[in-house]
Enzyme design. Structure first.
Site, PDB file in Angstrom:
ATOM      1  N   GLY A   1      -5.027  -1.714   4.886  1.00  0.00           N
ATOM      2  CA  GLY A   1      -4.207  -2.837   4.414  1.00  0.00           C
ATOM      3  C   GLY A   1      -4.870  -4.190   4.668  1.00  0.00           C
ATOM      4  N   ARG A   2      -5.338  -4.402   5.884  1.00  0.00           N
ATOM      5  CA  ARG A   2      -5.900  -5.713   6.228  1.00  0.00           C
ATOM      6  C   ARG A   2      -7.294  -5.929   5.635  1.00  0.00           C
ATOM      7  NH1 ARG A   2      -5.048  -2.319  10.266  1.00  0.00           N
ATOM      8  NH2 ARG A   2      -6.799  -1.565  11.524  1.00  0.00           N
TER       9      ARG A   2
ATOM     10  N   LYS B   1       0.845  -1.200   0.000  1.00  0.00           N
ATOM     11  CA  LYS B   1       0.000   0.000   0.000  1.00  0.00           C
ATOM     12  C   LYS B   1       0.882   1.252   0.000  1.00  0.00           C
ATOM     13  CE  LYS B   1      -3.525   2.319   2.718  1.00  0.00           C
ATOM     14  NZ  LYS B   1      -4.524   2.255   3.764  1.00  0.00           N
TER      15      LYS B   1
ATOM     16  N   LYS C   1       8.848  -0.733  14.566  1.00  0.00           N
ATOM     17  CA  LYS C   1       9.490  -0.396  13.289  1.00  0.00           C
ATOM     18  C   LYS C   1      10.588   0.637  13.512  1.00  0.00           C
ATOM     19  CE  LYS C   1       5.452  -0.905  10.248  1.00  0.00           C
ATOM     20  NZ  LYS C   1       4.501  -0.172   9.409  1.00  0.00           N
TER      21      LYS C   1
ATOM     22  N   GLU D   1      10.385  -4.547   4.965  1.00  0.00           N
ATOM     23  CA  GLU D   1      10.520  -5.962   4.576  1.00  0.00           C
ATOM     24  C   GLU D   1      10.213  -6.148   3.095  1.00  0.00           C
ATOM     25  OE1 GLU D   1       8.781  -4.770   7.111  1.00  0.00           O
ATOM     26  OE2 GLU D   1       8.847  -6.086   8.868  1.00  0.00           O
TER      27      GLU D   1
ATOM     28  N   HIS E   1      -5.919 -32.831  17.389  1.00  0.00           N
ATOM     29  CA  HIS E   1      -4.753 -33.607  17.827  1.00  0.00           C
ATOM     30  C   HIS E   1      -3.625 -32.689  18.265  1.00  0.00           C
ATOM     31  CE1 HIS E   1      -6.430 -37.471  16.620  1.00  0.00           C
ATOM     32  NE2 HIS E   1      -7.034 -36.764  15.670  1.00  0.00           N
TER      33      HIS E   1
ATOM     34  N   GLU F   1      -5.160  -6.612  14.611  1.00  0.00           N
ATOM     35  CA  GLU F   1      -4.668  -5.282  14.241  1.00  0.00           C
ATOM     36  C   GLU F   1      -5.822  -4.271  14.306  1.00  0.00           C
ATOM     37  OE1 GLU F   1      -1.102  -4.796  11.502  1.00  0.00           O
ATOM     38  OE2 GLU F   1      -2.651  -3.955  10.239  1.00  0.00           O
TER      39      GLU F   1
END
Ligand code: F6P
Length: 581
Positions: free
Chosen positions: A287-288, A227, A530, A233, A405, A374
């Site tokens: 973003g999400r 975005k 950050k 990263e 399990h 978030e």
């Protein structure tokens, strides 16, 4: 309940401050109601057929049964009253009208516009955004058709069949979820034959190695998805993959092998990607919440073709319409949001398990984890007043039966964790072995139906005695039960239902935030880490390149860094090194 009574009032809340939802009579009525609920047991509540029937909702083949919540119809009525006090209806309307409800960033919240029909009118800043959305979708349709037909060729003249989508957080998890869910849908699988879609998210070079393993740059297209186009990263990963392409095909290959999705087209150009091959979205898409923008639509269309992705968008849009227009009694995301508020803020359960009995939904929980945590992991109200109650919850999950399990032991006999069970009536990939008692899907679904009752009913010492269980094992084999869950049954899982499921969770999470009175659309909490990483990055550079000592850190960080720097890196800083696997 979980009220943070120990927390002193902040300066802001001590002054005359905007009302918190927890100050309302409706909130207090629910607090007072908790005692009555603690006197009930799901074992008894489940005997009431009228209650069970009342606690269901259905929309276009999505069936929700919430009768195994620790709630009565009275609880639900009180939650509706709380919704009124929180002005939930008005807040949903404001979102759909494009009002700037993300006040800390002064933005509209319009992910619903991304999947609205072409003739819809949704304004942000007085401008109808729907034509812009469709202009980008039309461009994606055209580009993906050219790409998939083989007319788009790479630097060596070969058509491209592999796509690596580089992005993190919201620029990764939603598209990964949808891709994983579509992969085994017969129609989507047929459309994707001979193609690969991979994701590169982590800045860990191991993820770079995995994402390009056995891929030939000559047949690979890279989509850089960010975005902001500034995420550290993603930008390092994008530069790394660019180097992988350039070192094999030469610098002129970038325009044919790299494209981008961003709101920041200026930075896309500066990176060296042809602006004609950039796909826009807008700051009113969080973003999400961006999987329905070019963030998801582009890579998914390259893999599956635009028509399948359009069905996914239509599924999401059907739920947008449902949440916007249905009465609260029938409104699946509203009911879900209210029940989550009940579980977190009144019953004090801090977590939620997302348990799809469907391997195709394997990446649902990681996506919802970001979406929910978030969005609602906040400590102050939208007006900046410290909350005197807990908001948000810890989301985690795995497909059943794998989870059974793994961590279900804790859910059955340890902590109380409200569970979302998600089942699908028709498997994407039916299997039956002649002579077996049931088909493979029915075997899976036997567990889907059994687990909610095991949680709700438990097993009493009396039952164990009648089964002649040895006395010393009775405490160990007792299940208290009364553990809440809800069950979704979807008719099938094609692109349309995947869109519906996504939209249900997006709206549920927004509803929770609207009730709590927080801003579910900003994410200031990710910033501090950050900026501290940037200080460390400078130190690592100075130590590696100029031999500078570690300074300016606390004793713990200083000795960790010194220990890290004491070992010379296997990749010297004077030459480019790419993964070898
Ligand atoms: O982790 C913080 C965050 O800003 C997320 O909200 C977002 O999804 C992610 O980083 C990636 O951001 P971008 O798409 O700008 O690279």
């Amino acid at each position: 309940n979980s009220a943070r009574s120990a927390r002193p009032p902040s300066a802001a809340s001590a002054m005359a401050s905007p009302a918190l939802i927890s100050d309302t009579d409706q909130w207090k009525a629910l607090q007072a109601h908790v005692g009555a609920i603690h006197k009930t047991h799901l074992r008894d509540l489940m005997t009431d057929a009228d209650r069970c029937k009342a606690m269901t909702a259905e929309f276009e083949g999505v069936y929700l049964d919430y009768s195994r919540q620790q709630a009565t119809t009275e609880t639900i009525d009180k939650l509706f009253k709380l919704a009124e006090a929180a002005k939930l209806k008005e807040k949903i309307d404001k979102m759909f009208k494009g009002e700037k409800i993300n006040t800390t960033e002064n933005r509209s919240v319009l992910h619903v516009a991304l999947r609205a029909p072409r003739d819809a009118v949704i304004n942000s800043d007085g401008v109808n955004v729907v034509p812009e959305v469709w202009a980008v979708k039309d461009k994606i349709k055209q580009f993906s058709e050219t790409f998939r037909s083989g007319s788009w060729v790479g630097a060596t003249g070969k058509p491209l069949t592999n796509v690596v989508s580089v992005g993190i957080g919201g620029s990764f998890l939603g598209p990964l979820f949808v891709h994983t869910a579509l992969q085994t849908d017969p129609e989507a699988a047929e459309a994707a034959k001979g193609r690969q879609l991979r994701f590169l998210a982590n800045v860990d070079p191991v993820d770079v190695a995995r994402s390009i393993k056995d891929l030939d740059p000559a047949t690979t297209l890279v989509v850089v998805v960010s975005k902001t186009f500034t995420t550290a990263e993603t930008m390092l990963n994008a530069r790394t993959i660019k180097e992988w392409i350039v070192s094999s095909l030469g610098p002129q290959a970038v325009s044919k092998h790299m494209i981008a999705v961003s709101t920041n087209l200026k930075l896309v150009k500066e990176f060296g990607i042809d602006p004609n091959n950039a796909f826009a979205f807008w700051d009113w898409v969080g973003g999400r919440y961006s999987v329905c923008s070019a963030v998801g639509v582009l890579p998914l269309s390259l893999q599956y073709g635009f028509p399948i992705v359009q069905k996914f968008l239509e599924g999401a849009s059907s739920i947008d319409n449902h949440v916007h227009t249905s009465s609260f009694e029938k409104n699946i995301p509203v009911l879900l949001g209210l029940l989550s508020v009940w579980n977190v803020s009144f019953l004090g359960y801090p977590a939620r398990a997302i348990l799809p009995y469907c391997q195709a939904l394997e990446k649902l929980a990681p996506h919802i984890q970001q979406l929910s945590m978030e969005s609602n992991g906040k400590g102050v109200s939208i007006d900046g007043v410290r909350l005197p109650f807990e908001a948000g919850e810890i989301d985690f999950g795995e497909p059943g039966t794998n989870g059974q399990h793994s961590f279900y032991q804790l859910i059955h006999q340890g902590r109380v964790i409200p569970c979302d069970f998600i089942g699908v009536i028709k498997s994407q990939q039916p299997v039956y072995l002649k002579g077996e008692t049931v088909s493979n899907h029915d075997e899976l679904m036997s567990n889907f139906f059994a687990q909610p009752d095991a949680l709700a009913y438990g097993k009493t010492p009396e039952q164990l005695h009648s089964e002649k269980v040895p006395e010393n094992l009775i405490p160990h084999k007792t299940f208290q039960g009364n553990r809440p869950s809800l069950s979704f049954l979807l008719s099938s899982l094609s692109a349309y239902e995947i869109g519906q499921l996504l939209s249900i969770y997006e709206h549920r999470i927004a509803v929770q935030g609207f009730i709590w009175g927080i801003n579910s659309f900003d994410q200031w909490g990710v910033e501090l880490g950050k900026s501290l990483a940037s200080t460390v990055r400078k130190q690592l550079h100075a130590s590696r390149m100029e031999g500078k000592p570690v300074e300016g850190f606390n004793p713990s960080s200083a000795s960790l860094l010194t220990r890290f720097l004491a070992v010379k890196p296997s990749t010297p800083y004077d030459t480019t090194v790419l993964p070898k696997v």
